[in-house]
Motif scaffolding. Sequence first.
Motif, PDB file in Angstrom:
ATOM      1  N   TYR A 206       0.846  -1.196   0.000  1.00 42.79           N
ATOM      2  CA  TYR A 206       0.000   0.000   0.000  1.00 42.79           C
ATOM      3  C   TYR A 206       0.880   1.243   0.000  1.00 42.79           C
ATOM      4  CZ  TYR A 206      -3.481  -3.390   1.524  1.00 42.79           C
ATOM      5  OH  TYR A 206      -4.303  -4.490   1.599  1.00 42.79           O
ATOM      6  N   ASP A 207       0.315   2.317  -0.522  1.00 47.34           N
ATOM      7  CA  ASP A 207       0.971   3.618  -0.337  1.00 47.34           C
ATOM      8  C   ASP A 207       0.803   4.063   1.108  1.00 47.34           C
ATOM      9  OD1 ASP A 207       1.678   3.925  -3.092  1.00 47.34           O
ATOM     10  OD2 ASP A 207      -0.369   4.568  -3.524  1.00 47.34           O
ATOM     11  N   LEU A 208      -0.435   3.971   1.580  1.00 44.38           N
ATOM     12  CA  LEU A 208      -0.802   4.480   2.899  1.00 44.38           C
ATOM     13  C   LEU A 208      -1.537   3.381   3.651  1.00 44.38           C
ATOM     14  CD1 LEU A 208      -0.670   7.355   4.269  1.00 44.38           C
ATOM     15  CD2 LEU A 208      -3.082   7.597   3.656  1.00 44.38           C
ATOM     16  N   PHE A 209      -1.106   3.134   4.894  1.00 41.67           N
ATOM     17  CA  PHE A 209      -1.804   2.148   5.711  1.00 41.67           C
ATOM     18  C   PHE A 209      -2.295   2.833   6.976  1.00 41.67           C
ATOM     19  CE2 PHE A 209      -2.757  -1.465   8.308  1.00 41.67           C
ATOM     20  CZ  PHE A 209      -3.172  -2.425   7.388  1.00 41.67           C
ATOM     21  N   VAL A 210      -3.597   2.755   7.200  1.00 36.98           N
ATOM     22  CA  VAL A 210      -4.250   3.437   8.317  1.00 36.98           C
ATOM     23  C   VAL A 210      -4.546   2.436   9.425  1.00 36.98           C
ATOM     24  CG1 VAL A 210      -6.217   4.836   9.027  1.00 36.98           C
ATOM     25  CG2 VAL A 210      -5.304   5.069   6.705  1.00 36.98           C
ATOM     26  N   ILE A 211      -4.158   2.779  10.632  1.00 38.15           N
ATOM     27  CA  ILE A 211      -4.442   1.951  11.802  1.00 38.15           C
ATOM     28  C   ILE A 211      -5.584   2.601  12.573  1.00 38.15           C
ATOM     29  CG2 ILE A 211      -3.488   0.898  13.885  1.00 38.15           C
ATOM     30  CD1 ILE A 211      -0.680   1.564  12.627  1.00 38.15           C
TER      31      ILE A 211
ATOM     32  N   LEU B 177       2.605   5.202   7.273  1.00 31.07           N
ATOM     33  CA  LEU B 177       1.588   4.774   8.228  1.00 31.07           C
ATOM     34  C   LEU B 177       0.797   5.982   8.725  1.00 31.07           C
ATOM     35  CD1 LEU B 177       3.175   2.232  10.766  1.00 31.07           C
ATOM     36  CD2 LEU B 177       1.598   1.743   8.893  1.00 31.07           C
ATOM     37  N   VAL B 178      -0.479   5.750   9.034  1.00 31.48           N
ATOM     38  CA  VAL B 178      -1.298   6.735   9.741  1.00 31.48           C
ATOM     39  C   VAL B 178      -1.787   6.083  11.021  1.00 31.48           C
ATOM     40  CG1 VAL B 178      -3.417   8.087   9.742  1.00 31.48           C
ATOM     41  CG2 VAL B 178      -2.037   7.959   7.666  1.00 31.48           C
ATOM     42  N   ASN B 179      -1.411   6.644  12.145  1.00 32.31           N
ATOM     43  CA  ASN B 179      -1.834   6.141  13.450  1.00 32.31           C
ATOM     44  C   ASN B 179      -3.077   6.903  13.880  1.00 32.31           C
ATOM     45  OD1 ASN B 179      -2.178   5.347  16.097  1.00 32.31           O
ATOM     46  ND2 ASN B 179      -0.232   6.191  16.826  1.00 32.31           N
TER      47      ASN B 179
ATOM     48  N   GLY C 277      -5.365   5.548  15.967  1.00 30.43           N
ATOM     49  CA  GLY C 277      -5.802   4.560  16.948  1.00 30.43           C
ATOM     50  C   GLY C 277      -6.705   5.093  18.038  1.00 30.43           C
ATOM     51  N   GLY C 278      -7.012   6.388  18.037  1.00 29.47           N
ATOM     52  CA  GLY C 278      -7.921   6.927  19.055  1.00 29.47           C
ATOM     53  C   GLY C 278      -7.342   6.735  20.447  1.00 29.47           C
ATOM     54  N   PRO C 279      -8.082   6.092  21.345  1.00 29.04           N
ATOM     55  CA  PRO C 279      -7.572   5.899  22.706  1.00 29.04           C
ATOM     56  C   PRO C 279      -6.258   5.115  22.765  1.00 29.04           C
ATOM     57  CG  PRO C 279      -9.936   5.482  22.608  1.00 29.04           C
ATOM     58  CD  PRO C 279      -9.471   5.638  21.187  1.00 29.04           C
ATOM     59  N   TRP C 280      -5.970   4.354  21.701  1.00 26.31           N
ATOM     60  CA  TRP C 280      -4.766   3.527  21.676  1.00 26.31           C
ATOM     61  C   TRP C 280      -3.617   4.178  20.920  1.00 26.31           C
ATOM     62  CZ3 TRP C 280      -9.732   1.746  21.208  1.00 26.31           C
ATOM     63  CH2 TRP C 280     -10.169   0.856  22.204  1.00 26.31           C
ATOM     64  N   VAL C 281      -3.747   5.447  20.553  1.00 27.15           N
ATOM     65  CA  VAL C 281      -2.714   6.093  19.746  1.00 27.15           C
ATOM     66  C   VAL C 281      -1.359   6.077  20.450  1.00 27.15           C
ATOM     67  CG1 VAL C 281      -3.260   8.446  20.564  1.00 27.15           C
ATOM     68  CG2 VAL C 281      -2.156   8.129  18.351  1.00 27.15           C
ATOM     69  N   GLY C 282      -1.357   6.288  21.746  1.00 24.60           N
ATOM     70  CA  GLY C 282      -0.110   6.265  22.507  1.00 24.60           C
ATOM     71  C   GLY C 282       0.500   4.882  22.567  1.00 24.60           C
ATOM     72  N   ASP C 283      -0.330   3.861  22.760  1.00 23.58           N
ATOM     73  CA  ASP C 283       0.161   2.482  22.794  1.00 23.58           C
ATOM     74  C   ASP C 283       0.791   2.090  21.460  1.00 23.58           C
ATOM     75  OD1 ASP C 283      -0.822   2.367  25.327  1.00 23.58           O
ATOM     76  OD2 ASP C 283      -2.488   1.015  24.895  1.00 23.58           O
ATOM     77  N   ILE C 284       0.166   2.529  20.370  1.00 22.86           N
ATOM     78  CA  ILE C 284       0.706   2.216  19.040  1.00 22.86           C
ATOM     79  C   ILE C 284       2.075   2.864  18.868  1.00 22.86           C
ATOM     80  CG2 ILE C 284       0.385   2.612  16.564  1.00 22.86           C
ATOM     81  CD1 ILE C 284      -2.668   2.335  17.111  1.00 22.86           C
TER      82      ILE C 284
ATOM     83  N   ASN D 284       0.853  10.660  13.217  1.00 27.51           N
ATOM     84  CA  ASN D 284       0.119  10.364  14.441  1.00 27.51           C
ATOM     85  C   ASN D 284      -0.992  11.396  14.637  1.00 27.51           C
ATOM     86  OD1 ASN D 284       1.733   8.095  15.428  1.00 27.51           O
ATOM     87  ND2 ASN D 284       3.362   9.606  15.694  1.00 27.51           N
ATOM     88  N   ILE D 285      -2.196  10.910  14.895  1.00 31.01           N
ATOM     89  CA  ILE D 285      -3.374  11.762  15.055  1.00 31.01           C
ATOM     90  C   ILE D 285      -3.722  11.861  16.536  1.00 31.01           C
ATOM     91  CG2 ILE D 285      -5.766  12.156  14.354  1.00 31.01           C
ATOM     92  CD1 ILE D 285      -3.912  11.923  11.958  1.00 31.01           C
ATOM     93  N   PHE D 286      -3.742  13.061  17.054  1.00 31.01           N
ATOM     94  CA  PHE D 286      -4.100  13.285  18.452  1.00 31.01           C
ATOM     95  C   PHE D 286      -5.366  14.132  18.519  1.00 31.01           C
ATOM     96  CE2 PHE D 286       0.512  12.903  18.239  1.00 31.01           C
ATOM     97  CZ  PHE D 286       0.779  11.959  19.222  1.00 31.01           C
TER      98      PHE D 286
END
Length: 533
Positions: free
Chosen positions: A11-16, A234-236, A238-245, A380-382
């Motif tokens: 993929y060009d872009l993979f979203v988690i 990559l696009v993180n 993960g919402g509540p899990w963004v930090g864990d990722i 990373n999305i916060f």
Amino acid sequence: MPEATTTPEHYDLFVIGGGINGCGIARDAAGRGLRVGLAEMNDLASATSSASTKLFHGGLRYLEFFEIRLVKHALAEREVLLRNMPHISWPMRFVLPYHEEMRFETDTPVSRLLGIFMPWTRGRRPSWMIRLGLSLYDSLGGREILPPSKNLDLRDTPEGAPLKDKFEKAFEYSDCWVEDSRLVVLNARDAEDRGARIMTRTKMIRAERVTDHWLITLRDEETEREFEATARMLVNAGGPWVGDIIHDKVEVNSTEGVRLVRGSHIVTKRLYDHNKCYFFQGTDGRIIFAIPYESDFTLIGTTDAEQEDPDQKPECTPVERDYLIDFANQYFKKQITAKDIVWTYSGVRPLYDDGASSATAATRDYTLKVDDTGGAPILNIFGGKITTYRKLAEDSLAKISPYFSGVGESWTADAPLPGGKFDVDKAEQLVNRVIRTYPYLSDFWARRMARAYGTDTFEIIGEAESEEDLGQLFGATLTEREVKWLMDREFARTAEDVIWRRSKLGLRMKPDDVARLDKWMASQRSDKSSSAA
């Protein structure tokens, strides 16, 4: 441990993350020509994005925190979103009853300034300030569809009838309702239609940088099969899990973090007859909404409570439940009790950790951070809020585009979601068309279908000439024909996916009906797997 497949898909872009931010970004990127993959470890919108207060709103109270940029963006987005999804979003009027005991939260910037320059107010929220705030609210983002705010006399009016007699005046303004989890699903569906691969029940186990790309290990949570994919970025999300990722899955050095804030809601039988929402202000400075919900119910929320662990399922605690009951009872003549509650739900908002002193004061704006120091980039999305999801996606693509050549221009502002290609003021005409086309549907049934699926209603029901033609009836107007659509086109796998995220029919269905639905869906998945094998 199951062995991973040896031929990764590229993929060009993979979203988690399959919440509103992840699906919004996947849709925008796919529409610009990027090859996009998305992995969600549970169902789409299974966490924060299905547990909101269901509003597209500017955030009137954020003005007290001087969040002008956030409010302006959100206000401007309301009408963009209304035009693109008039089936799952619609205008709503909000009634803000006023009394002199209303107070600020003591730590808002506005309350501190008022305390310095007008100490005689003693923390009270004066009516002139509310009127000033609403005037700013009317003008900040521009309005073409929504009517402006106004003063309202509550005496001898439908809006005043449910309220205690001490409330004689109010302010009325506009915001919008949205079916939050359907918003996520329709973004995912449109992303898939544009070439993205949407993988639900698929957990990202780890991702490692390999020179100019990421090697991603994924696990199908149903079969436990592991497989690999590669991506240039990559696009993180993960919402509540963004930090864990960040720290555990991709091992990127970052000091950025999120503040997890739990918001809980209660649902009761309908408490009043009109279709307007109430905006209640408490003596503690906080606010809650009381909103007409699913025709026969009232939704009340939300709270702001700290949550430490993203893996701990958020639940409305007895303390939060009682707080919402007591808050509402300060306004309604008819006092509600815990026995009146038919459902509760709770979600965790992953707010950007800006060091705010309280959960309420933490910013609702979003922050986007690209890390490319170790090779292949990750975004990373916060934070963020549902009203600004499209703008967040657009701003994310502005961060992503420099890493790719030939990326298309912004396009989502004028692109209706599936089923939403009709004018905002034609929603009732669509309902009437459904009733005329399928006269065997009840008014509730026809309205529910039109409001959930828009013009796709006619594709779902097709040429069916009677209720029997729609197959097995599972209860509360849910039929085999509709469930097949949800499984084939909207990523549903279980009864819970259908009755709590693709709809809210869980409020009406009996446990035996739900069990029968779940069993039927499991058999459909089994038959499909056997055919594929």
